[in-house]
Design a protein around this motif. Structure first.
Motif, PDB file in Angstrom:
ATOM      1  N   PRO A 226       1.030  -1.006   0.149  1.00 29.69           N
ATOM      2  CA  PRO A 226       0.182  -0.126   0.210  1.00 29.69           C
ATOM      3  C   PRO A 226       0.746   1.671  -0.377  1.00 29.69           C
ATOM      4  O   PRO A 226       0.540   2.376  -0.325  1.00 29.69           O
ATOM      5  CB  PRO A 226      -0.712   0.067   1.267  1.00 29.69           C
ATOM      6  N   SER A 227       1.774   0.932   0.551  1.00 31.82           N
ATOM      7  CA  SER A 227       2.672   1.944   0.652  1.00 31.82           C
ATOM      8  C   SER A 227       4.576   1.782  -0.030  1.00 31.82           C
ATOM      9  O   SER A 227       4.591   0.584   0.972  1.00 31.82           O
ATOM     10  CB  SER A 227       3.045   2.847   1.798  1.00 31.82           C
ATOM     11  N   ALA A 228       4.967   2.441  -0.378  1.00 25.15           N
ATOM     12  CA  ALA A 228       6.620   2.089  -0.300  1.00 25.15           C
ATOM     13  C   ALA A 228       7.199   1.932   1.199  1.00 25.15           C
ATOM     14  O   ALA A 228       8.343   2.252   0.940  1.00 25.15           O
ATOM     15  CB  ALA A 228       7.443   3.642  -1.202  1.00 25.15           C
ATOM     16  N   PHE A 229       6.477   3.231   1.725  1.00 33.95           N
ATOM     17  CA  PHE A 229       7.054   3.285   3.216  1.00 33.95           C
ATOM     18  C   PHE A 229       6.848   1.788   4.069  1.00 33.95           C
ATOM     19  O   PHE A 229       8.496   1.693   4.748  1.00 33.95           O
ATOM     20  CB  PHE A 229       6.277   3.982   4.133  1.00 33.95           C
ATOM     21  N   VAL A 230       6.378   1.237   3.657  1.00 35.96           N
ATOM     22  CA  VAL A 230       6.337  -0.051   4.257  1.00 35.96           C
ATOM     23  C   VAL A 230       7.316  -1.049   3.526  1.00 35.96           C
ATOM     24  O   VAL A 230       7.854  -1.646   4.610  1.00 35.96           O
ATOM     25  CB  VAL A 230       4.935  -0.589   3.860  1.00 35.96           C
ATOM     26  N   VAL A 231       7.602  -0.830   2.378  1.00 37.87           N
ATOM     27  CA  VAL A 231       9.080  -1.742   1.622  1.00 37.87           C
ATOM     28  C   VAL A 231      10.330  -1.662   2.660  1.00 37.87           C
ATOM     29  O   VAL A 231      10.633  -2.109   2.643  1.00 37.87           O
ATOM     30  CB  VAL A 231       8.344  -1.348   0.229  1.00 37.87           C
ATOM     31  N   SER A 232      10.274   0.183   2.803  1.00 34.28           N
ATOM     32  CA  SER A 232      11.466   0.578   3.504  1.00 34.28           C
ATOM     33  C   SER A 232      11.867  -0.338   4.675  1.00 34.28           C
ATOM     34  O   SER A 232      12.887  -1.110   4.711  1.00 34.28           O
ATOM     35  CB  SER A 232      11.276   1.891   2.891  1.00 34.28           C
ATOM     36  N   VAL A 233      10.713  -0.494   5.421  1.00 32.14           N
ATOM     37  CA  VAL A 233      10.859  -0.567   6.671  1.00 32.14           C
ATOM     38  C   VAL A 233      11.096  -2.354   6.355  1.00 32.14           C
ATOM     39  O   VAL A 233      12.372  -2.679   6.952  1.00 32.14           O
ATOM     40  CB  VAL A 233       9.436  -0.967   7.791  1.00 32.14           C
ATOM     41  N   LEU A 234       9.936  -2.582   5.682  1.00 34.96           N
ATOM     42  CA  LEU A 234      10.284  -4.446   5.684  1.00 34.96           C
ATOM     43  C   LEU A 234      11.932  -4.370   5.027  1.00 34.96           C
ATOM     44  O   LEU A 234      12.963  -5.858   5.690  1.00 34.96           O
ATOM     45  CB  LEU A 234       9.393  -4.659   4.611  1.00 34.96           C
TER      46      LEU A 234
END
Length: 441
Positions: A226-234
């Motif tokens: 849903p957001s690129a910020f989620v992927v950066s945390v993962l």
């Protein structure tokens, strides 16, 4: 024994296999004077990471009921003895965060609820941000208190409206293994309970985002989120690079864009007073848990290296290489042994030739010195072939007397003497000992 000492409690029904642990039992409870209120009793034996003394364990477990935090689920009663522990909490009809993700009923068995979901769907972005921020806040609180946890997963997060509350704080005190231990025990950089909590949070965030756990760890690529910020945390937690460099801290995750702009509306003040003596015991217990984890990771690393070596040497390509090398080695050894055999054979022929000519030599004969002189002159022509089986001369007393049929050795001596131009009188008399004849003792 528990119900004898606490008569106000009554069992409504057993909750069979609602959890993943084989040796942990659940019962639906009620209080006799409050029959409408439902609670859950969990009973678990002590695990391999139990390092607190029985006295400290009983005190620490009893202290859980006094813990007050907006993101920790309330404990009604907690009791421990030398072999097990019992904890009673309020029962929630909404269930856990895992029940929300998998659209499951809390009372169903674990395998039925989560192993074959009808629909795989993650949570909305705002839910991911809010729940993630709340969980990180409670992890930060426990780390600051020096209280080990290490048991974060979606089934240990209870939902209360839009609020997440952490469950099973007693697991680390009892020494129970973590749900994700088989994952983080493979990576030697995850060697602290703080790092374990962050790694488990990565699993939880993946499950909230995609509605399922990751297929493999580390994760090479992430599906659309849903957001690129989620992927950066993962990526900072679950990728191969993160496993090699180590886990980020909880404070670092709270500063990332996915969680930094989340507003927490709960104003409840956290309260969890841990005595200084118990803090020291918890610190020692935490160090022992981390030491055992490090030793297990070393064993796993050694086993993985051994398995790789065995699979490498057992591959078809390596077998072919070894066969080729073995053939080359056998050919080389056969060639070397052939050379040795030919060298021995030539040496034996030379010794046989010298032995055949020795009977023809007498003390007064000039033949041996002539041979020595010939060997020192390079341009000398090769001698004619000798006949090893030639019979000895009938008499060696008068070597200078010409015979009607000249001997081969005499002709050779005359030829060599004419080449070297020396006088025979200058030669010293020699005595030759012939050992070629067989001896009979």
């Amino acid at each position: 024994m528990f119900f004898r000492s606490e008569p106000k409690w009554e069992v409504v029904e057993p909750l069979k296999d609602i959890g993943w642990r084989i040796r942990k039992k659940y019962f639906l409870m009620k209080i006799k004077n409050q029959p409408k209120e439902r609670l859950v009793l969990s009973w678990a034996d002590l695990g391999p990471d139990k390092y607190l003394s029985d006295k400290d364990l009983q005190y620490a477990v009893k202290l859980l009921s006094s813990c007050s935090h907006p993101y920790i689920y309330k404990v009604t009663l907690a009791i421990a003895n030398e072999s097990s522990a019992l904890v009673i909490r309020p029962f929630s009809e909404k269930g856990t965060l895992k029940d929300l993700i998998y659209k499951a009923k809390p009372k169903d068995p674990f395998l039925k609820k989560y192993c074959n979901p009808k629909k795989i769907q993650g949570l909305e972005l705002q839910q991911i941000k809010t729940y993630g921020r709340q969980i990180l806040e409670v992890l930060k609180f426990l780390h600051e208190k020096g209280f080990p946890y290490g048991h974060l997963h979606s089934a240990n997060v209870m939902l209360d409206g839009d609020t997440c509350r952490l469950l099973d704080l007693e697991n680390s005190l009892l020494g129970l293994p973590s749900f994700y231990r088989s994952y983080f025990s493979q990576f030697r950089k995850i060697n602290t309970l703080e790092g374990v909590d962050v790694h488990c949070f990565g699993h939880l965030l993946f499950e909230m985002t995609y509605g399922r756990p990751p297929d493999t760890i580390p994760v090479e690529s992430f599906p659309p989120a849903p957001s690129a910020f989620v992927v950066s945390v993962l990526e900072s937690i679950l990728t191969c690079e993160a496993m090699k460099n180590g886990m980020p801290t909880v404070s670092r995750l709270l500063q990332m864009p996915l969680f930094s702009d989340v507003l927490l509306t709960n104003s409840e003040k956290p309260q969890f007073k841990v005595p200084t003596k118990l803090k020291e015991a918890l610190k020692i217990s935490k160090e022992c848990i981390e030491k055992r984890l490090t030793e297990e990771q070393k064993l796993f690393h050694q086993h993985r290296r051994l398995t790789r070596a065995q699979s490498h040497h057992g591959s078809e390509e390596e077998k072919k290489k070894r066969k080729i090398l073995a053939r080359k080695k056998s050919k080389r050894s056969a060639y070397e042994s052939g050379e040795e055999h030919s060298a021995k054979y030539s040496n034996s022929n030379n010794s046989a030739g010298s032995g055949a000519s020795s009977p023809l030599t007498s003390p007064s004969s000039p033949t041996p010195p002539s041979t020595a002189g010939a060997s020192s002159i390079p341009p000398a022509p090769p001698p004619p072939p000798l006949t090893p089986a030639a019979p000895p001369p009938p008499s060696t007393e008068v070597p200078m007397q010409p015979s009607p049929r000249p001997d081969v050795s005499t002709s050779r001596g005359a030829l060599l003497s004419s080449i070297q131009n020396f006088q025979k009188g200058t030669l010293k008399k020699t005595q030759t000992c012939d050992y070629s004849a067989p001896r009979i003792s």
